[in-house]
Write an enzyme that holds these catalytic residues in place. Structure first.
Site, PDB file in Angstrom:
ATOM      1  N   GLU A   1      36.299  43.678   6.503  1.00  0.00           N
ATOM      2  CA  GLU A   1      36.841  42.393   6.956  1.00  0.00           C
ATOM      3  C   GLU A   1      38.332  42.276   6.655  1.00  0.00           C
ATOM      4  O   GLU A   1      39.126  41.848   7.496  1.00  0.00           O
ATOM      5  CB  GLU A   1      36.079  41.232   6.323  1.00  0.00           C
ATOM      6  CG  GLU A   1      34.679  41.022   6.867  1.00  0.00           C
ATOM      7  CD  GLU A   1      33.638  41.959   6.283  1.00  0.00           C
ATOM      8  OE1 GLU A   1      32.498  41.997   6.787  1.00  0.00           O
ATOM      9  OE2 GLU A   1      33.982  42.668   5.302  1.00  0.00           O
TER      10      GLU A   1
ATOM     11  N   HIS B   1      24.463  33.436   4.655  1.00  0.00           N
ATOM     12  CA  HIS B   1      24.577  33.464   6.112  1.00  0.00           C
ATOM     13  C   HIS B   1      24.536  32.041   6.690  1.00  0.00           C
ATOM     14  O   HIS B   1      24.238  31.868   7.864  1.00  0.00           O
ATOM     15  CB  HIS B   1      23.422  34.264   6.735  1.00  0.00           C
ATOM     16  CG  HIS B   1      23.456  35.727   6.432  1.00  0.00           C
ATOM     17  ND1 HIS B   1      23.121  36.238   5.208  1.00  0.00           N
ATOM     18  CD2 HIS B   1      23.802  36.791   7.201  1.00  0.00           C
ATOM     19  CE1 HIS B   1      23.238  37.553   5.237  1.00  0.00           C
ATOM     20  NE2 HIS B   1      23.649  37.917   6.428  1.00  0.00           N
TER      21      HIS B   1
END
Length: 668
Positions: A404, A471
């Protein structure tokens, strides 16, 4: 190590001058700090061969991403000394208008991009530059510096991996100068040769005598030529820091004999001996050159010290935070198509509208590209980019490794080179791994040195699907607190399409948060043609007279459901959808408050520190006289998002708290 022979074509006199300029500047700055006339200096004394030799070996259109001790990069590239000294001393006339220090800025016209304070953070940026060169089939290279300490950072390894996987023309240059502040390199590394890391990433790696400018030139030239055609190279420059980390910290932690050893290998002295021994220069030439440079540098430094302090206004500083939108953008589409009109429309789900907007933007702007984990053949975990690889090809739709930070850092390099990257986070929660690149690199760049950063980060967020703590987060408030980022949270398909195109058209970094539960659960008619919606303009999702609910994203749907239910009780609620929270539309909320006199702010994120507090506080300050009751904030419980559906729905969720909050607001 034996000195490399002088190539016949090398102008030793010019090289000697290039080496002596940063040395004379160093000597002047060290005198000034001892005199108390400047406050701080990061000395590269004794390391000049690396900066000068590297710059000498490269072409003018190759990028260099240097650090604090690489003054010789700037001087060898011919950066004008008067504004450079103003920059170094924080005076009027510097390159960053007093907004950043020393070498924390870029000069695109010189193809130099300075550092930020976070070690190795510019290495992924170099990958983005290399990616841009490959995209355009340009014969260019990017050389990025870090220290031995920075080679332990995650960005170092993510950048090396990305460059290796994509065969990018990047030279990674590590200055191993013996210490990371006061920690010896031997205490921080499990090996004595950082160059050995290259093998783990499938690239060539070499250790170089960094105090021999001729050897530096030779190795950088070879590495750059290899990188242009084949891919990345890692060079470890063996050198030593004979001054402190910064001058005030001193060198008491360094054994005296170690400093003496490296002083004997001083790069300027070595080049002096070489020039004299081989007849390239005479002692009188060297003395005259030094006298000339000392006079010139002294004059410029004293002039810079007499320059006025930097002055500005709040208005000017605010105006420079974001780059202005240009009507010349290929994505400068109509802003009116979502209004009632006769334009063709088709029913689309939330996810279909996002896909449609992304596709149309990429069709209209060939500089637009998308990258992220599994976005190519697989189409992304939520299938937003399904079919994009076939349509746009592998240069514009690229799978990244699981990096990321590396991917977001690379997007900055792409933006510097005029491309328009969209980075997909597989889940919004994972953006924490790229937090530094987002809030310290992307967010600050335009304000610091006026570089447009047209980067869009798409991130699926939110709960309600039983996905657990990692999540399901709603993290918009984290980024709203970082000046320089724009933050978008659409709630409807039509808004999602128009706002995504607007985000991609914007010359600033935009966080585009997409609620996962909305992807396939809502649908509406959406204009078929591409269009933009202005960032910072809210919409009235439902008109009412008794109270105003302000929300965004999935919260808008909760508010609309509540409004319908309370309508049966004779209560008329107005719902405002902010759509973007940076910038956010204060005027439309104040207009609604003037009508309803009551305010509730609703968001899915946890209550404490949520962006709802900002809305409530600001509206209270500006519209206090309109209030018939204290504003109420409704957010989730201050807990990680639980996995069990009933816990998330009944205990954690802000939606479960909405009716009680409305009752308190309306009965006050």
């Amino acid at each position: 190590m034996p000195q490399v022979d002088t190539p016949p074509s090398l102008d030793v006199h010019a090289l000697y001058r290039a080496m002596l300029v940063p040395r004379v500047i160093e000597e002047k700055m060290l005198r000034l700090i001892r005199q108390g006339r400047i406050s701080k200096w990061f000395s590269g004394y004794g390391q000049e061969a690396i900066a000068v030799g590297t710059t000498w070996a490269l072409r003018d259109d190759d990028y260099i991403l240097p650090m604090h001790r690489n003054l010789g990069v700037w001087t060898t590239r011919g950066v004008e000394l008067r504004p450079l000294f103003c920059q170094l001393m924080g005076k009027e006339g510097g390159f960053t208008k007093g907004r950043d220090r020393t070498f924390h800025f870029g000069l695109p016209e010189k193809h130099i991009i300075g550092m930020i304070s976070h070690m190795a953070a510019m290495m992924p940026v170099a990958c983005g530059l290399g990616q841009a060169f490959r995209y355009r089939d340009e014969d260019r290279v990017a050389v990025t510096f870090c220290g031995d300490g920075g080679s332990r950072e995650g960005d170092f390894h993510e950048a090396l991996n990305l460059a290796s996987v994509w065969d990018l023309p990047v030279v990674f240059l590590v200055e191993n100068n013996g210490y990371g502040l006061s920690t010896p390199t031997t205490d921080a590394l499990g090996t004595t040769n950082i160059a050995e890391a290259a093998r783990g990433y499938g690239m060539p790696g070499e250790a170089v005598d960094g105090n021999d400018v001729l050897e530096v030139i030779d190795h950088v030239e070879s590495a750059a030529e290899y990188a242009r055609s084949n891919g990345p190279v890692l060079l470890e420059m063996k050198t030593f820091r004979v001054r402190g980390h910064e001058e005030a910290s001193g060198t008491k932690y360094v054994p005296d004999d170690l400093i003496e050893t490296w002083e004997d290998r001083d790069p300027v002295d070595r080049l002096t001996r070489h020039a004299l021994a081989n007849g390239h220069m005479k002692q009188a030439d060297i003395e005259a050159l030094r006298e000339e440079l000392e006079q010139e540098i002294n004059e410029i430094a004293e002039w810079a010290l007499d320059q006025p302090e930097v002055e500005s206004t709040v208005e000017a500083e605010r105006a420079d935070l974001f780059a202005p939108f240009s009507d010349d953008s290929p994505l400068a589409f109509d802003l009116s198509l979502v209004a009632p009109n006769d334009e063709p429309k088709s029913e689309k789900r939330f996810i279909d509208a996002i896909q449609d907007g992304l596709r149309q933007a990429m069709e209209a702007d060939e500089t637009s590209l998308v990258m992220g984990q599994d976005v190519a053949e697989y189409g992304g975990v939520f299938k937003v980019t399904e079919g994009f690889l076939d349509q746009f090809g592998p240069k514009r739709v690229r799978n990244t490794p699981i990096i990321e930070s590396g991917a977001i850092g690379a997007s900055l390099g792409l933006a510097v080179e005029g491309l328009n990257p969209v980075v997909e986070m597989q889940y919004g929660d994972f953006i924490t791994c790229g937090f530094n690149q987002t809030v310290n690199n992307l967010a600050t760049t335009h304000y610091r040195w006026a570089q447009e950063v047209g980067v869009t980060i798409r991130a699926p967020i939110g709960g309600g699907i039983g996905a657990g703590p990692f999540h399901s987060q709603s993290m918009e408030a984290w980024f709203a607190h970082a000046p320089g980022l724009k933050v978008v949270l659409p709630s409807s398909p039509a808004d999602a399409k128009g706002l995504l195109i607007a985000a991609m058209a914007d010359p600033n970094p935009v966080l585009f948060f997409e609620h996962k539960k909305l992807y396939r659960s809502i649908r509406e008619d959406v204009p078929d043609a591409p269009y933009r919606l202005p960032l910072g303009t809210a919409r009235v999702a439902r008109t009412g007279a008794d109270a105003t609910i302000v929300s965004w994203g999935v919260g808008v749907h909760w508010a609309l459901e509540a409004a319908e239910a309370w309508q049966e009780e004779g209560v008329d609620l107005e719902v405002i959808d902010l759509r973007t929270i940076v910038p956010w539309d204060r005027d439309i909320v104040l207009q609604s408050l003037a009508k309803t006199n009551r305010l509730l702010v609703l968001h899915e994120a946890t209550r404490t520190g949520g962006f709802g507090a900002e809305v409530a506080a600001e509206i209270t300050e500006e519209g206090f006289k309109e209030l018939d009751a204290p504003p109420i904030r409704v957010g989730a419980e201050d807990l990680p998002v639980p996995f069990a559906r009933n816990l998330e729905r009944d205990i954690f969720s802000a939606k479960s708290k909405l009716d009680d909050a409305l009752d308190r607001l309306l009965t006050f």
